[in-house]
Structure formats: C-alpha cells, structure tokens
Design an enzyme around this catalytic site. Sequence first.
Site, PDB file in Angstrom:
ATOM      1  N   GLY A   1     -19.192  -9.082  -5.436  1.00  0.00           N
ATOM      2  CA  GLY A   1     -18.389  -9.547  -4.301  1.00  0.00           C
ATOM      3  C   GLY A   1     -19.220  -9.697  -3.025  1.00  0.00           C
ATOM      4  O   GLY A   1     -19.142 -10.740  -2.356  1.00  0.00           O
TER       5      GLY A   1
ATOM      6  N   THR B   1     -15.048  -3.803 -14.031  1.00  0.00           N
ATOM      7  CA  THR B   1     -14.355  -3.846 -15.327  1.00  0.00           C
ATOM      8  C   THR B   1     -15.165  -2.998 -16.317  1.00  0.00           C
ATOM      9  O   THR B   1     -15.734  -3.528 -17.270  1.00  0.00           O
ATOM     10  CB  THR B   1     -14.255  -5.300 -15.827  1.00  0.00           C
TER      11      THR B   1
ATOM     12  N   THR C   1     -16.161 -10.138 -14.746  1.00  0.00           N
ATOM     13  CA  THR C   1     -16.345 -10.505 -16.148  1.00  0.00           C
ATOM     14  C   THR C   1     -15.177  -9.945 -16.955  1.00  0.00           C
ATOM     15  O   THR C   1     -14.927  -8.738 -16.937  1.00  0.00           O
ATOM     16  CB  THR C   1     -17.663  -9.920 -16.688  1.00  0.00           C
TER      17      THR C   1
ATOM     18  N   GLU D   1     -19.552 -14.944 -12.754  1.00  0.00           N
ATOM     19  CA  GLU D   1     -20.765 -14.919 -11.951  1.00  0.00           C
ATOM     20  C   GLU D   1     -21.971 -14.621 -12.843  1.00  0.00           C
ATOM     21  O   GLU D   1     -21.935 -13.689 -13.621  1.00  0.00           O
ATOM     22  CB  GLU D   1     -20.627 -13.845 -10.850  1.00  0.00           C
TER      23      GLU D   1
ATOM     24  N   LYS E   1     -19.080 -16.257 -20.396  1.00  0.00           N
ATOM     25  CA  LYS E   1     -19.752 -15.184 -19.651  1.00  0.00           C
ATOM     26  C   LYS E   1     -20.186 -14.064 -20.586  1.00  0.00           C
ATOM     27  O   LYS E   1     -21.337 -13.607 -20.553  1.00  0.00           O
ATOM     28  CB  LYS E   1     -18.806 -14.656 -18.558  1.00  0.00           C
TER      29      LYS E   1
ATOM     30  N   ALA F   1     -23.087 -15.372 -22.740  1.00  0.00           N
ATOM     31  CA  ALA F   1     -24.383 -15.485 -22.046  1.00  0.00           C
ATOM     32  C   ALA F   1     -25.054 -14.114 -21.982  1.00  0.00           C
ATOM     33  O   ALA F   1     -26.243 -13.974 -22.296  1.00  0.00           O
ATOM     34  CB  ALA F   1     -24.173 -16.043 -20.631  1.00  0.00           C
TER      35      ALA F   1
ATOM     36  N   PHE G   1     -33.037  -2.228 -22.232  1.00  0.00           N
ATOM     37  CA  PHE G   1     -32.308  -2.823 -21.109  1.00  0.00           C
ATOM     38  C   PHE G   1     -31.280  -1.842 -20.560  1.00  0.00           C
ATOM     39  O   PHE G   1     -30.746  -0.990 -21.274  1.00  0.00           O
ATOM     40  CB  PHE G   1     -31.655  -4.162 -21.478  1.00  0.00           C
TER      41      PHE G   1
ATOM     42  N   CYS H   1     -23.999  -4.496 -16.917  1.00  0.00           N
ATOM     43  CA  CYS H   1     -23.352  -5.606 -17.625  1.00  0.00           C
ATOM     44  C   CYS H   1     -23.630  -5.681 -19.129  1.00  0.00           C
ATOM     45  O   CYS H   1     -22.683  -5.796 -19.919  1.00  0.00           O
ATOM     46  CB  CYS H   1     -23.753  -6.926 -16.975  1.00  0.00           C
TER      47      CYS H   1
ATOM     48  N   LYS I   1     -33.826  -1.876 -12.989  1.00  0.00           N
ATOM     49  CA  LYS I   1     -34.872  -2.896 -12.894  1.00  0.00           C
ATOM     50  C   LYS I   1     -35.372  -2.875 -11.454  1.00  0.00           C
ATOM     51  O   LYS I   1     -34.778  -2.189 -10.612  1.00  0.00           O
ATOM     52  CB  LYS I   1     -34.335  -4.284 -13.279  1.00  0.00           C
TER      53      LYS I   1
HETATM   54  P1  NAD Z   1     -18.915  -2.745  -8.306  1.00  0.00           P
HETATM   55  O1  NAD Z   1     -18.458  -1.498  -8.929  1.00  0.00           O
HETATM   56  O2  NAD Z   1     -20.238  -2.770  -7.585  1.00  0.00           O
HETATM   57  O3  NAD Z   1     -17.826  -3.262  -7.262  1.00  0.00           O
HETATM   58  C1  NAD Z   1     -16.461  -3.322  -7.535  1.00  0.00           C
HETATM   59  C2  NAD Z   1     -15.685  -2.914  -6.289  1.00  0.00           C
HETATM   60  O4  NAD Z   1     -14.290  -3.149  -6.508  1.00  0.00           O
HETATM   61  C3  NAD Z   1     -15.818  -1.440  -5.922  1.00  0.00           C
HETATM   62  O5  NAD Z   1     -16.343  -1.312  -4.614  1.00  0.00           O
HETATM   63  C4  NAD Z   1     -14.366  -0.896  -6.015  1.00  0.00           C
HETATM   64  O6  NAD Z   1     -14.057   0.070  -5.037  1.00  0.00           O
HETATM   65  C5  NAD Z   1     -13.562  -2.162  -5.805  1.00  0.00           C
HETATM   66  N1  NAD Z   1     -12.183  -2.076  -6.322  1.00  0.00           N
HETATM   67  C6  NAD Z   1     -11.775  -1.651  -7.535  1.00  0.00           C
HETATM   68  N2  NAD Z   1     -10.429  -1.762  -7.643  1.00  0.00           N
HETATM   69  C7  NAD Z   1      -9.983  -2.275  -6.476  1.00  0.00           C
HETATM   70  C8  NAD Z   1      -8.695  -2.633  -5.994  1.00  0.00           C
HETATM   71  N3  NAD Z   1      -7.617  -2.513  -6.763  1.00  0.00           N
HETATM   72  N4  NAD Z   1      -8.604  -3.124  -4.740  1.00  0.00           N
HETATM   73  C9  NAD Z   1      -9.691  -3.261  -3.975  1.00  0.00           C
HETATM   74  N5  NAD Z   1     -10.954  -2.961  -4.390  1.00  0.00           N
HETATM   75  C10 NAD Z   1     -11.099  -2.476  -5.623  1.00  0.00           C
HETATM   76  O7  NAD Z   1     -18.918  -3.846  -9.461  1.00  0.00           O
HETATM   77  P2  NAD Z   1     -19.825  -5.162  -9.572  1.00  0.00           P
HETATM   78  O8  NAD Z   1     -21.172  -4.819 -10.123  1.00  0.00           O
HETATM   79  O9  NAD Z   1     -19.729  -5.921  -8.301  1.00  0.00           O
HETATM   80  O10 NAD Z   1     -19.059  -5.935 -10.734  1.00  0.00           O
HETATM   81  C11 NAD Z   1     -17.806  -6.542 -10.500  1.00  0.00           C
HETATM   82  C12 NAD Z   1     -17.487  -7.456 -11.670  1.00  0.00           C
HETATM   83  O11 NAD Z   1     -18.478  -8.502 -11.754  1.00  0.00           O
HETATM   84  C13 NAD Z   1     -17.510  -6.778 -13.034  1.00  0.00           C
HETATM   85  O12 NAD Z   1     -16.525  -7.355 -13.838  1.00  0.00           O
HETATM   86  C14 NAD Z   1     -18.888  -7.126 -13.581  1.00  0.00           C
HETATM   87  O13 NAD Z   1     -18.915  -7.141 -14.988  1.00  0.00           O
HETATM   88  C15 NAD Z   1     -19.093  -8.519 -13.042  1.00  0.00           C
HETATM   89  N6  NAD Z   1     -20.496  -8.913 -12.868  1.00  0.00           N
HETATM   90  C16 NAD Z   1     -21.416  -8.040 -12.369  1.00  0.00           C
HETATM   91  C17 NAD Z   1     -22.732  -8.455 -12.170  1.00  0.00           C
HETATM   92  C18 NAD Z   1     -23.764  -7.521 -11.619  1.00  0.00           C
HETATM   93  O14 NAD Z   1     -24.939  -7.873 -11.636  1.00  0.00           O
HETATM   94  N7  NAD Z   1     -23.411  -6.350 -11.132  1.00  0.00           N
HETATM   95  C19 NAD Z   1     -23.097  -9.770 -12.460  1.00  0.00           C
HETATM   96  C20 NAD Z   1     -22.132 -10.631 -12.955  1.00  0.00           C
HETATM   97  C21 NAD Z   1     -20.833 -10.204 -13.139  1.00  0.00           C
HETATM   98  C1  UDX Z   2     -27.553  -9.613 -16.245  1.00  0.00           C
HETATM   99  C2  UDX Z   2     -27.644 -11.133 -16.468  1.00  0.00           C
HETATM  100  O1  UDX Z   2     -29.037 -11.524 -16.441  1.00  0.00           O
HETATM  101  C3  UDX Z   2     -26.873 -11.879 -15.397  1.00  0.00           C
HETATM  102  O2  UDX Z   2     -26.883 -13.274 -15.675  1.00  0.00           O
HETATM  103  C4  UDX Z   2     -25.430 -11.359 -15.395  1.00  0.00           C
HETATM  104  O3  UDX Z   2     -24.700 -12.019 -14.380  1.00  0.00           O
HETATM  105  C5  UDX Z   2     -25.388  -9.862 -15.182  1.00  0.00           C
HETATM  106  O4  UDX Z   2     -26.181  -9.214 -16.199  1.00  0.00           O
HETATM  107  P1  UDX Z   2     -28.716  -7.881 -14.609  1.00  0.00           P
HETATM  108  O5  UDX Z   2     -28.186  -6.867 -15.551  1.00  0.00           O
HETATM  109  O6  UDX Z   2     -28.481  -7.722 -13.161  1.00  0.00           O
HETATM  110  O7  UDX Z   2     -28.186  -9.337 -14.999  1.00  0.00           O
HETATM  111  O8  UDX Z   2     -30.320  -7.963 -14.791  1.00  0.00           O
HETATM  112  P2  UDX Z   2     -31.260  -8.628 -15.907  1.00  0.00           P
HETATM  113  O9  UDX Z   2     -32.384  -9.269 -15.218  1.00  0.00           O
HETATM  114  O10 UDX Z   2     -30.531  -9.446 -16.869  1.00  0.00           O
HETATM  115  O11 UDX Z   2     -31.846  -7.347 -16.660  1.00  0.00           O
HETATM  116  C6  UDX Z   2     -31.036  -6.511 -17.460  1.00  0.00           C
HETATM  117  C7  UDX Z   2     -31.907  -5.454 -18.113  1.00  0.00           C
HETATM  118  O12 UDX Z   2     -32.760  -6.018 -19.105  1.00  0.00           O
HETATM  119  C8  UDX Z   2     -32.824  -4.723 -17.137  1.00  0.00           C
HETATM  120  O13 UDX Z   2     -32.882  -3.353 -17.450  1.00  0.00           O
HETATM  121  C9  UDX Z   2     -34.160  -5.382 -17.383  1.00  0.00           C
HETATM  122  O14 UDX Z   2     -35.245  -4.570 -17.038  1.00  0.00           O
HETATM  123  C10 UDX Z   2     -34.093  -5.634 -18.882  1.00  0.00           C
HETATM  124  N1  UDX Z   2     -34.989  -6.713 -19.333  1.00  0.00           N
HETATM  125  C11 UDX Z   2     -34.785  -7.982 -18.909  1.00  0.00           C
HETATM  126  C12 UDX Z   2     -36.021  -6.435 -20.215  1.00  0.00           C
HETATM  127  O15 UDX Z   2     -36.214  -5.279 -20.613  1.00  0.00           O
HETATM  128  N2  UDX Z   2     -36.828  -7.452 -20.630  1.00  0.00           N
HETATM  129  C13 UDX Z   2     -36.662  -8.739 -20.221  1.00  0.00           C
HETATM  130  O16 UDX Z   2     -37.442  -9.607 -20.641  1.00  0.00           O
HETATM  131  C14 UDX Z   2     -35.604  -9.002 -19.328  1.00  0.00           C
END
Ligand code: NAD
Ligand code: UDX
Length: 459
Positions: A15, A93, A133, A162, A217, A220, A269, A273, A336
């Site tokens: 967000g 989630t 997700t 995302e 999603k 991927a 890894f 996610c 990472k």
């Molecule tokens: P996060 O835990 O960092 O953030 C989620 C936020 O939502 C928290 O601050 C929490 O307090 C808030 N929240 C929960 N319930 C609520 C409610 N009812 N009203 C208001 N706020 C509320 O999570 P994130 O890493 O940002 O991930 C969010 C989603 O995006 C997940 O589904 C995740 O799988 C997906 N996603 C994450 C990444 C990533 O790299 N972290 C990438 C792509 C997709």
């Molecule tokens: C992942 C997806 O890449 C992204 O598209 C999705 O939106 C969220 O989940 P993230 O988990 O933030 O992103 O990082 P990513 O770069 O994918 O790495 C995930 C883990 O795999 C890390 O621990 C990283 O160190 C590991 N990794 C990645 C490896 O060990 N080897 C690689 O070659 C790549």
Amino acid sequence: MKINKICCIGAGYVGGPTMAVIAKKNPNIQVTIVDINSERIDAWNNEDLSKLPIYEPGLSEIVKDTRGKNLFFSTDINKAIDEAEMIFISVNTPTKTYGKGKGMAADLKYVELCARNIAEVATTNKIVVEKSTLPVRTAEAIKSILHNLGTDVNFSVLSNPEFLAEGTAIQDLLNPDRVLIGGQSEDAIESLANIYKSWVNDDKILRTNIWSSELSKLTANAFLAQRVSSINSISELCEHTEANVQEVAKAIGMDSRIGSKFLNASVGFGGSCFQKDILNLVYIARSYNLNEVADYWEQVISMNDYQKRRFADRLIKTLYNTVSGKKIAMLGWAFKKDTNDTRESAAIYVADHLLNEQANISVYDPKVSKEKVIVDLNYLNTRTEKENENAISFTSDPYESFEGAHAIAIMTEWDEFKTFDWNKIYNQMKKPAFIFDGRNLLDKQKMNKIGFEYYSIGQ
Ligand code: NAD
Ligand code: UDX
C-alpha cells in the site's frame, strides 16, 4: 468514472510504495492511505523521513514530494472510504494459523473486514480494487458482501495484483513489466487503466477476466519461487560433482528460452509472498481434488525447507559436528538486501536450527533491529523469550560480532558486506576461521588467500 479521490486500505509494503507512486504520477488525484495500526500511520507521518516504517530505496524522496500535497496517511478509515471513488484493498493475507486450511490457505479475514467496512460506510458508487494477493474467486465473496447491502450504491470489483519486489519496489512500480487489471465492467477497468496511463504505456496494461487476474498473481510467484528451488536443487549436485552452480546458471541462463534472471542459488528464498502464495495454490488445487497439481507445487516449498536445513547442517558438520557454546556471526537478517522486511527470512530458520544446537549467535543487519530479531524467533515458539534473548546478541558495529567468532554465516546479500576489511576480520576470529556464504557474495579465491575456510552454495 472520473477519479478524484483514492483510498487505500493497508499502509504496508504494498500500500505505502504503490500509492506513493500513484500520487506522484497523478498530482490531481488525492490519495489517502488508511490503516488500523496507528503506530504505522504515525511513522508514515513522521517529519524525519528516515523513520518511515518501510525502507525502500527511493521511497522517502517520493513521500517527501507528495505527502501533505496529494498523499495522506490517516487512521480515519470511514472518512477516506466515504470520500473516495476508488478504494484499493491492500491488507495482509497471511497463511491461516487456525481452523480449516491451517498452515496452507490464505487467511482472508482482513480482506473480508475491509469489504464489510466499505459496505457499511459507502453512500456513493465505488470501484473496489483487490490489490492484495488473493485466492482465485475471492472477488465473488467481496461482491457478495458489497451487494447484499440493500442500498442503491453500485460497486464494481476489479483485481489489480501487485508484482513489485521488495528492495526494488519503486523501480518496479515506475517501470513495471506489465500492469494487470481483471474485471467485468469495462468502464471500471478503464478508470483504473487511466490512472496507470499517467506513466505506463497502454500496451503494458493487460485487461483480463477477473479470475485470470487473481490466478496470474499466484502463478507468477509460484513460477519465480520454482526457479529458485530448481537452481538450489542443482546447487547440491554441484557440491558433489565439482561443477560450479554459478557457471551452470550462466550457461543455462544464456538460453533465451530459459532466461538469466532468478537463477541465484542461495540459502533459500524468504519473504512474505512466495511460501504463502504457493501454499495457497496447493490448498486451492487440493480443494478441487487436483492432487497431482498440488503435489507438484508443494515440492517447491519442500526443496526450500531442505535448502535452509542443509545450510545449517553443513555448518554444524564442518565445525567438527558441534556448535555448542561456539560464537557464530550472522551477517544479515532481512530476507533479501535493500529491505528491512524479515518475514520468512532464511536467517530465522538457520538461527533457530543453530540455537537448538546451543550456538551463541551474534547478528548484524544494517536495517533490522534487535527487537525484530527476537520477535521473529519468538514467533517460532521453539524456546522461551528469555532463552532467545540470552542466546542471541545483536550489534550495530559488525566488527564487534566477529571478535572471537568460530564462523561467519552470510544470510543476506547486503552490498556493504563485500566492502568489509576481511583481513582484519580474519585476525579477529578463532582459527580455523570459517565462512559459510549463503549468498555466494564473496570471492572464494580471495577469501582462501586470506586464510579463511570458505564454503559457498553449489561450489
Ligand atoms: P503488510 O502487512 O505490510 O501491510 C498490511 C497492512 O494492512 C497492515 O499495516 C495492517 O495493519 C493493515 N490492515 C489489516 N487489516 C486492516 C483493516 N481491516 N483495515 C485497515 N488496515 C488493515 O502487508 P503487505 O506486504 O503490504 O502485503 C499486502 C498484500 O499485498 C498481501 O496480500 C500480499 O500478499 C500482497 N503483496 C505483497 C508484496 C510484498 O512484496 N510485500 C508484493 C505483492 C503483493
Ligand atoms: C516476490 C516477487 O518477485 C514479486 O513479483 C511479488 O510481487 C512479491 O514476491 P519479493 O519476495 O519481495 O518479491 O522478493 P524476490 O526478489 O522475489 O525474492 C524472494 C526471495 O527469493 C528472496 O529471499 C531472495 O533472496 C530469493 N532469491 C531470489 C534467490 O534466492 N535467488 C534468486 O535468484 C532470486
């Protein structure tokens, strides 16, 4: 629908950065990010930009440009929902920790609460965007909650997953490979596409049906994680055959059908996610009785668990089969580099394994606090909080952790580790001085020349 105001529920790793970029690229749209966590919102509003709750290169500059102009952080969720024409659901989630689907299915309670909140508060038509997700067909549940209100308010539900990766979130958002929008209402899809079109070429904006978008999603992430598990499986074979996994990765990666990315063998890894999303995919497949499909993807997780365990076991075996009472300096705790996120980091599991063998662990990570390290270990419930606190020390000066250490375990590929004074470190350590490089970060020959016993992955 003309969008003047956006509300994003969830001020987390997705967000925060996503909305900051949308606000930056759409100065005429007011973007309000809301969260139930008031500490997090306070941190987003902190005058001192180094205290933002999330560390991402380039993020603080964008927040500085937009905050207070057209980007706002607030705990007043109802007001932001009521005012906005478009609402993003960006809440967590996580994997369920209770009841049916425990340890596998995604816990959708936060998403459902958001849908109910929107349903209760909305007095005007809204486009509701799934940014979190979600399992395929979640939009059905969201629609059902929104449409059973008995009011005249009209809701369109879109899926807009995302794909940003942490550590490169801002670059990924500014230059996405694609933006995916799934939905039924063409008008709603175009309203969202128009927001992205402020900086993304239309040919990179994919429009699909809502179920394809949701499933893409999970798919991927499963494919990306599968590549890491695949190369990690080969890394063990390399260690037995004198093949070098980096040479193998380069050789196969030059085949344009395979491609060179995501072939870095590692300690395993981590991140919030990959594991969660694959477990969810496995759970969904099983719920349709597709057991072969489920078994196939589950193996990606098994291989990853094995790789983390194998790393810790190799360290113990090399240290003459015992680490009891020995000091192990762990470099890196984040999952990472370039993020302060530690969720599912391999470091947690390796540390837990070594603590079971009574090692004394000293952790250094440039962006992670001691409190976070202890919280991560406590979460595993392996030992009491007190025991974790006693067994782990944390230092903000890395050289402190090398003093008298028997071994160094490199867990995160932070660039600064490469620039350390490795001659000095060698002199600080007990001999023989061991390095276990879980990221193939250092130069083996250089380390051997200094005198280290250097072990990397797949070499
Ligand atoms: P996060 O835990 O960092 O953030 C989620 C936020 O939502 C928290 O601050 C929490 O307090 C808030 N929240 C929960 N319930 C609520 C409610 N009812 N009203 C208001 N706020 C509320 O999570 P994130 O890493 O940002 O991930 C969010 C989603 O995006 C997940 O589904 C995740 O799988 C997906 N996603 C994450 C990444 C990533 O790299 N972290 C990438 C792509 C997709
Ligand atoms: C992942 C997806 O890449 C992204 O598209 C999705 O939106 C969220 O989940 P993230 O988990 O933030 O992103 O990082 P990513 O770069 O994918 O790495 C995930 C883990 O795999 C890390 O621990 C990283 O160190 C590991 N990794 C990645 C490896 O060990 N080897 C690689 O070659 C790549």
